[in-house]
Structure formats: structure tokens, C-alpha cells
Design a protein around this motif. Structure first.
Motif, PDB file in Angstrom:
ATOM      1  N   PRO A  92       6.601 -19.255 -69.410  1.00  0.00           N
ATOM      2  CA  PRO A  92       6.437 -20.143 -68.255  1.00  0.00           C
ATOM      3  C   PRO A  92       5.938 -21.531 -68.634  1.00  0.00           C
ATOM      4  CG  PRO A  92       4.666 -18.530 -68.326  1.00  0.00           C
ATOM      5  CD  PRO A  92       5.665 -18.113 -69.357  1.00  0.00           C
ATOM      6  N   PHE A  93       5.325 -21.653 -69.806  1.00  0.00           N
ATOM      7  CA  PHE A  93       4.831 -22.961 -70.228  1.00  0.00           C
ATOM      8  C   PHE A  93       5.964 -23.905 -70.609  1.00  0.00           C
ATOM      9  CE2 PHE A  93       1.198 -20.177 -70.772  1.00  0.00           C
ATOM     10  CZ  PHE A  93       0.173 -20.936 -70.237  1.00  0.00           C
ATOM     11  N   ASP A  94       7.177 -23.358 -70.795  1.00  0.00           N
ATOM     12  CA  ASP A  94       8.328 -24.221 -71.064  1.00  0.00           C
ATOM     13  C   ASP A  94       8.677 -25.069 -69.847  1.00  0.00           C
ATOM     14  OD1 ASP A  94       8.458 -23.114 -73.565  1.00  0.00           O
ATOM     15  OD2 ASP A  94      10.113 -21.754 -73.114  1.00  0.00           O
ATOM     16  N   ASN A  95       8.283 -24.591 -68.644  1.00  0.00           N
ATOM     17  CA  ASN A  95       8.605 -25.292 -67.405  1.00  0.00           C
ATOM     18  C   ASN A  95       7.365 -25.765 -66.658  1.00  0.00           C
ATOM     19  OD1 ASN A  95      11.466 -24.810 -67.631  1.00  0.00           O
ATOM     20  ND2 ASN A  95      11.074 -22.704 -67.025  1.00  0.00           N
ATOM     21  N   TYR A  96       6.203 -25.614 -67.268  1.00  0.00           N
ATOM     22  CA  TYR A  96       4.962 -26.030 -66.616  1.00  0.00           C
ATOM     23  C   TYR A  96       4.267 -27.057 -67.500  1.00  0.00           C
ATOM     24  CZ  TYR A  96       0.615 -25.823 -64.002  1.00  0.00           C
ATOM     25  OH  TYR A  96      -0.480 -26.146 -63.229  1.00  0.00           O
ATOM     26  N   LYS A  97       4.050 -28.226 -66.954  1.00  0.00           N
ATOM     27  CA  LYS A  97       3.431 -29.297 -67.734  1.00  0.00           C
ATOM     28  C   LYS A  97       1.913 -29.154 -67.705  1.00  0.00           C
ATOM     29  CE  LYS A  97       2.986 -34.319 -68.164  1.00  0.00           C
ATOM     30  NZ  LYS A  97       2.894 -34.199 -69.633  1.00  0.00           N
ATOM     31  N   ILE A  98       1.353 -28.959 -68.866  1.00  0.00           N
ATOM     32  CA  ILE A  98      -0.102 -28.916 -68.987  1.00  0.00           C
ATOM     33  C   ILE A  98      -0.633 -30.341 -68.895  1.00  0.00           C
ATOM     34  CG2 ILE A  98      -2.017 -28.329 -70.524  1.00  0.00           C
ATOM     35  CD1 ILE A  98      -0.289 -26.169 -71.748  1.00  0.00           C
ATOM     36  N   VAL A  99      -1.692 -30.517 -68.126  1.00  0.00           N
ATOM     37  CA  VAL A  99      -2.260 -31.853 -67.966  1.00  0.00           C
ATOM     38  C   VAL A  99      -2.648 -32.414 -69.326  1.00  0.00           C
ATOM     39  CG1 VAL A  99      -4.622 -30.947 -67.641  1.00  0.00           C
ATOM     40  CG2 VAL A  99      -3.994 -33.190 -66.721  1.00  0.00           C
ATOM     41  N   ASP A 100      -2.401 -33.711 -69.516  1.00  0.00           N
ATOM     42  CA  ASP A 100      -2.756 -34.344 -70.780  1.00  0.00           C
ATOM     43  C   ASP A 100      -4.266 -34.439 -70.916  1.00  0.00           C
ATOM     44  OD1 ASP A 100      -0.092 -34.742 -71.499  1.00  0.00           O
ATOM     45  OD2 ASP A 100       0.008 -36.665 -70.441  1.00  0.00           O
ATOM     46  N   ALA A 101      -4.736 -34.294 -72.134  1.00  0.00           N
ATOM     47  CA  ALA A 101      -6.169 -34.471 -72.386  1.00  0.00           C
ATOM     48  C   ALA A 101      -6.483 -35.965 -72.329  1.00  0.00           C
ATOM     49  CB  ALA A 101      -6.534 -33.910 -73.756  1.00  0.00           C
ATOM     50  N   PRO A 102      -7.603 -36.333 -71.706  1.00  0.00           N
ATOM     51  CA  PRO A 102      -7.978 -37.753 -71.660  1.00  0.00           C
ATOM     52  C   PRO A 102      -8.104 -38.319 -73.064  1.00  0.00           C
ATOM     53  CG  PRO A 102      -9.370 -36.450 -70.206  1.00  0.00           C
ATOM     54  CD  PRO A 102      -8.579 -35.477 -71.036  1.00  0.00           C
ATOM     55  N   GLY A 103      -7.688 -39.558 -73.229  1.00  0.00           N
ATOM     56  CA  GLY A 103      -7.772 -40.187 -74.540  1.00  0.00           C
ATOM     57  C   GLY A 103      -9.211 -40.383 -74.972  1.00  0.00           C
ATOM     58  N   THR A 104      -9.476 -40.201 -76.245  1.00  0.00           N
ATOM     59  CA  THR A 104     -10.819 -40.409 -76.783  1.00  0.00           C
ATOM     60  C   THR A 104     -11.082 -41.894 -76.950  1.00  0.00           C
ATOM     61  OG1 THR A 104     -10.643 -38.314 -77.976  1.00  0.00           O
ATOM     62  CG2 THR A 104     -12.359 -39.848 -78.693  1.00  0.00           C
ATOM     63  N   ARG A 105     -12.247 -42.328 -76.487  1.00  0.00           N
ATOM     64  CA  ARG A 105     -12.587 -43.747 -76.620  1.00  0.00           C
ATOM     65  C   ARG A 105     -12.646 -44.134 -78.086  1.00  0.00           C
ATOM     66  NH1 ARG A 105     -17.283 -46.703 -77.157  1.00  0.00           N
ATOM     67  NH2 ARG A 105     -18.549 -44.792 -77.119  1.00  0.00           N
ATOM     68  N   LYS A 106     -11.947 -45.215 -78.406  1.00  0.00           N
ATOM     69  CA  LYS A 106     -11.913 -45.658 -79.794  1.00  0.00           C
ATOM     70  C   LYS A 106     -13.270 -46.214 -80.200  1.00  0.00           C
ATOM     71  CE  LYS A 106      -6.975 -46.736 -79.887  1.00  0.00           C
ATOM     72  NZ  LYS A 106      -5.949 -47.784 -80.126  1.00  0.00           N
ATOM     73  N   ARG A 107     -13.757 -45.757 -81.318  1.00  0.00           N
ATOM     74  CA  ARG A 107     -15.062 -46.199 -81.797  1.00  0.00           C
ATOM     75  C   ARG A 107     -14.948 -47.130 -83.003  1.00  0.00           C
ATOM     76  NH1 ARG A 107     -15.609 -40.878 -80.179  1.00  0.00           N
ATOM     77  NH2 ARG A 107     -17.231 -40.512 -78.601  1.00  0.00           N
ATOM     78  N   ASN A 108     -13.750 -47.312 -83.533  1.00  0.00           N
ATOM     79  CA  ASN A 108     -13.573 -48.181 -84.692  1.00  0.00           C
ATOM     80  C   ASN A 108     -13.673 -49.645 -84.268  1.00  0.00           C
ATOM     81  OD1 ASN A 108     -13.141 -45.963 -86.308  1.00  0.00           O
ATOM     82  ND2 ASN A 108     -10.922 -46.010 -86.047  1.00  0.00           N
ATOM     83  N   LEU A 109     -14.229 -50.456 -85.125  1.00  0.00           N
ATOM     84  CA  LEU A 109     -14.321 -51.883 -84.853  1.00  0.00           C
ATOM     85  C   LEU A 109     -12.965 -52.538 -85.035  1.00  0.00           C
ATOM     86  CD1 LEU A 109     -17.661 -52.735 -86.708  1.00  0.00           C
ATOM     87  CD2 LEU A 109     -17.323 -52.335 -84.270  1.00  0.00           C
ATOM     88  N   THR A 110     -12.701 -53.551 -84.197  1.00  0.00           N
ATOM     89  CA  THR A 110     -11.462 -54.303 -84.353  1.00  0.00           C
ATOM     90  C   THR A 110     -11.610 -55.284 -85.509  1.00  0.00           C
ATOM     91  OG1 THR A 110     -12.167 -56.071 -82.872  1.00  0.00           O
ATOM     92  CG2 THR A 110     -11.083 -54.147 -81.868  1.00  0.00           C
ATOM     93  N   LEU A 111     -10.478 -55.845 -85.947  1.00  0.00           N
ATOM     94  CA  LEU A 111     -10.505 -56.817 -87.038  1.00  0.00           C
ATOM     95  C   LEU A 111     -11.319 -58.043 -86.624  1.00  0.00           C
ATOM     96  CD1 LEU A 111      -9.530 -57.692 -89.829  1.00  0.00           C
ATOM     97  CD2 LEU A 111      -7.451 -58.595 -88.745  1.00  0.00           C
ATOM     98  N   GLU A 112     -11.189 -58.450 -85.362  1.00  0.00           N
ATOM     99  CA  GLU A 112     -11.922 -59.623 -84.880  1.00  0.00           C
ATOM    100  C   GLU A 112     -13.426 -59.368 -84.905  1.00  0.00           C
ATOM    101  OE1 GLU A 112      -9.291 -58.306 -83.488  1.00  0.00           O
ATOM    102  OE2 GLU A 112      -7.849 -59.932 -83.932  1.00  0.00           O
ATOM    103  N   GLN A 113     -13.833 -58.106 -84.550  1.00  0.00           N
ATOM    104  CA  GLN A 113     -15.261 -57.786 -84.568  1.00  0.00           C
ATOM    105  C   GLN A 113     -15.815 -57.805 -85.993  1.00  0.00           C
ATOM    106  OE1 GLN A 113     -14.834 -54.067 -82.456  1.00  0.00           O
ATOM    107  NE2 GLN A 113     -15.892 -54.876 -80.631  1.00  0.00           N
ATOM    108  N   ILE A 114     -15.019 -57.292 -86.934  1.00  0.00           N
ATOM    109  CA  ILE A 114     -15.455 -57.285 -88.340  1.00  0.00           C
ATOM    110  C   ILE A 114     -15.614 -58.709 -88.851  1.00  0.00           C
ATOM    111  CG2 ILE A 114     -14.777 -56.638 -90.680  1.00  0.00           C
ATOM    112  CD1 ILE A 114     -13.391 -54.192 -89.467  1.00  0.00           C
ATOM    113  N   LYS A 115     -14.653 -59.595 -88.494  1.00  0.00           N
ATOM    114  CA  LYS A 115     -14.734 -60.997 -88.918  1.00  0.00           C
ATOM    115  C   LYS A 115     -15.953 -61.673 -88.308  1.00  0.00           C
ATOM    116  CE  LYS A 115      -9.793 -61.824 -89.738  1.00  0.00           C
ATOM    117  NZ  LYS A 115      -8.592 -62.589 -89.295  1.00  0.00           N
ATOM    118  N   ALA A 116     -16.239 -61.336 -87.038  1.00  0.00           N
ATOM    119  CA  ALA A 116     -17.394 -61.948 -86.379  1.00  0.00           C
ATOM    120  C   ALA A 116     -18.686 -61.554 -87.070  1.00  0.00           C
ATOM    121  CB  ALA A 116     -17.427 -61.523 -84.907  1.00  0.00           C
TER     122      ALA A 116
END
Length: 254
Positions: free
Chosen positions: A214-238
Motif C-alpha cells: 500500500p505504500f506504493d500508492n500512499y505518500k508518506i509526509v516529508d520530514a521537515p528539513g534540518t536547519r543548516k548549521r554550516n556557515l556561509t562563505l560570506e560569514q566566514i569572510k566576515a
């Protein structure tokens, strides 16, 4: 050619003086045995430990005839079996499918493999399904797209759970699940269901007892995206270019 017959093992005499009557399955030079619910005592046996009880022989002959018909119907597919798998096929072919029992046995198997973490999460799903169905047995065929939709609503709602804790029945109220918990719960339920399909279905002999997932025809809700904790390139430059003000030397404590 596979054959079946009645067998009583003399050395299997129980403490109460009885012997279990078994069905012998012979195939490809090997023998395996199927336990029956019948027990006999010495007076029902010949000196060579063969069955002489006429009434019991009549009952068992019906079973043997049924097994022989099953073997005959396999035709060329019989070559795909060894003695062990043929024994299991004859013994289990009319077994009712109990999804709860399968899940319990599957989880116990994981524990024996040392996979206690996986066993724990799957056992949570099993307990939840028992709460939902309020029954001791459930066929895997009862788990379909409509049931999954109703089950998801059940999980998302506040509900009461009854669990044994040190021999006492404890009732507690739990909040409804969010998307992340529902996603993980249904992922684990899908693992159990596909394991049941693998156990009950034997496509090599055309035996498909669970025809679809039945899972072939039933869409399981997507897991919420994990908040990114890595610094951006701009933050590293700052950080690199940060000008720290000179606050002077730290006074000596001497």
C-alpha cells in the motif's frame, strides 16, 4: 520425487511416556519432520515403533493425501525446493497471515542479531498498531491506503496509551505527532510490511499471498528539513576580515 510418511522417534519419548507423531518429508536425499498435534503411547505402536492405531492412522492419512496433492501440484517447481523448504511449504501453506505475530517474530530476530536499536523503533510501531486496531491479530491485507490515511489521523491526534510498567498497567495521554514523527513512524511501518511480503510471498512458485504494497500508492509526509548549521562563505569572510578594536594591554596582577 518427494515423499511423505508417518514417523515416531523412539528416542523422543517424553517424561509422561508419550511420543509425538511426526510427518516425514523426504526430498533430494534428505529428511525433515513436521510435528503434529497427535501423541501416542507404547501400546499404540508396534515393536518397530510404527503406528498401529487404526483411527489415528486414518486421520493422518488424510493429511498425507493432502500433502501429496500439494507436492503433485508443484509440478516442475518441485525442483526449486530442498527438504527444508518443502517441509516449510507443506506446514505453512494454509497458515493464516497474522501481521502482529510476524512483526513480533521479526523484532525478536533483530534482537538476537544484536540490532536492539532497530528492534526498539519497530516495536514502537507494533505497539501503536495494537492500540489502533484494538485486536490481537490483524491480517496484512487489512493494511491498505485507506487504513493508512485513518491511521495517520490517529497518530496526529491526542490519544491515551496503556502500557505495562513493572507489571502495572499505566495509562498516559500523549500529544499528536508532528510531520517528523509521522514520517519516521510510517517509514518503520513500511519496513515491517515489506519484510512481511518477503516472508509470505514465494514468487518462485507463483505463491503471492500479499499482492501489493500500500505504500506504493500512499505518500508518506516529508520530514521537515534540518536547519543548516554550516556557515556561509560570506560569514566566514566576515569573520576573517573582522577588525577587533585594540582595548589595550591587560594590567599586570603583580
Amino acid at each position: 520425487m518427494a515423499t511423505v510418511g508417518i514417523k515416531i522417534h523412539k528416542h523422543h519419548k517424553k517424561a509422561d511416556g508419550t511420543y509425538n507423531v511426526k510427518i516425514r518429508v523426504s526430498h533430494k536425499g534428505e529428511k525433515r519432520y513436521i510435528d503434529t498435534p497427535h501423541f501416542v503411547v507404547d501400546k499404540q505402536l508396534t515393536s518397530k515403533c510404527t503406528l498401529k492405531d487404526a483411527i489415528l492412522k486414518q486421520i493422518l492419512n488424510k493429511t498425507l493425501d493432502d500433502y501429496r496433492v500439494t507436492i503433485s501440484n508443484l509440478g516442475p517447481k518441485l525442483e526449486l525446493f530442498n527438504a527444508e523448504t518443502l517441509k516449510n511449504h507443506l506446514r505453512d501453506r494454509n497458515e493464516s497471515m497474522d501481521f502482529f505475530k510476524f512483526c513480533h517474530d521479526h523484532i525478536e530476530g533483530l534482537k538476537k542479531q544484536g540490532r536492539k536499536g532497530s528492534a526498539g523503533t519497530l516495536n514502537t510501531v507494533l505497539l501503536s498498531l495494537r492500540d489502533y486496531f484494538k485486536d490481537n491479530t490483524v491480517s496484512p491485507l487489512e493494511i491498505n491506503e485507506w487504513m493508512l490515511g485513518a491511521y495517520e489521523k490517529h497518530l496526529r491526534a491526542e490519544r491515551k496509551l496503556e502500557r505495562l510498567n513493572q507489571g502495572k498497567l499505566i495509562t498516559r495521554t500523549v500529544k499528536g505527532m508532528g510531520d517528523a514523527s509521522v514520517h519516521n513512524h510510517f517509514r518503520d511501518l513500511r519496513i515491517l510490511f515489506k519484510a512481511a511480503m518477503k516472508y509470505y510471498n514465494k514468487p518462485q512458485i507463483g505463491e503471492i499471498r500479499i499482492p501489493y504494497c500500500p505504500f506504493d500508492n500512499y505518500k508518506i509526509v516529508d520530514a521537515p528539513g534540518t536547519r543548516k548549521r554550516n556557515l556561509t562563505l560570506e560569514q566566514i569572510k566576515a569573520i576573517r576580515d573582522c577588525k577587533v578594536p585594540n582595548i589595550g594591554a591587560i594590567p599586570s596582577m603583580n
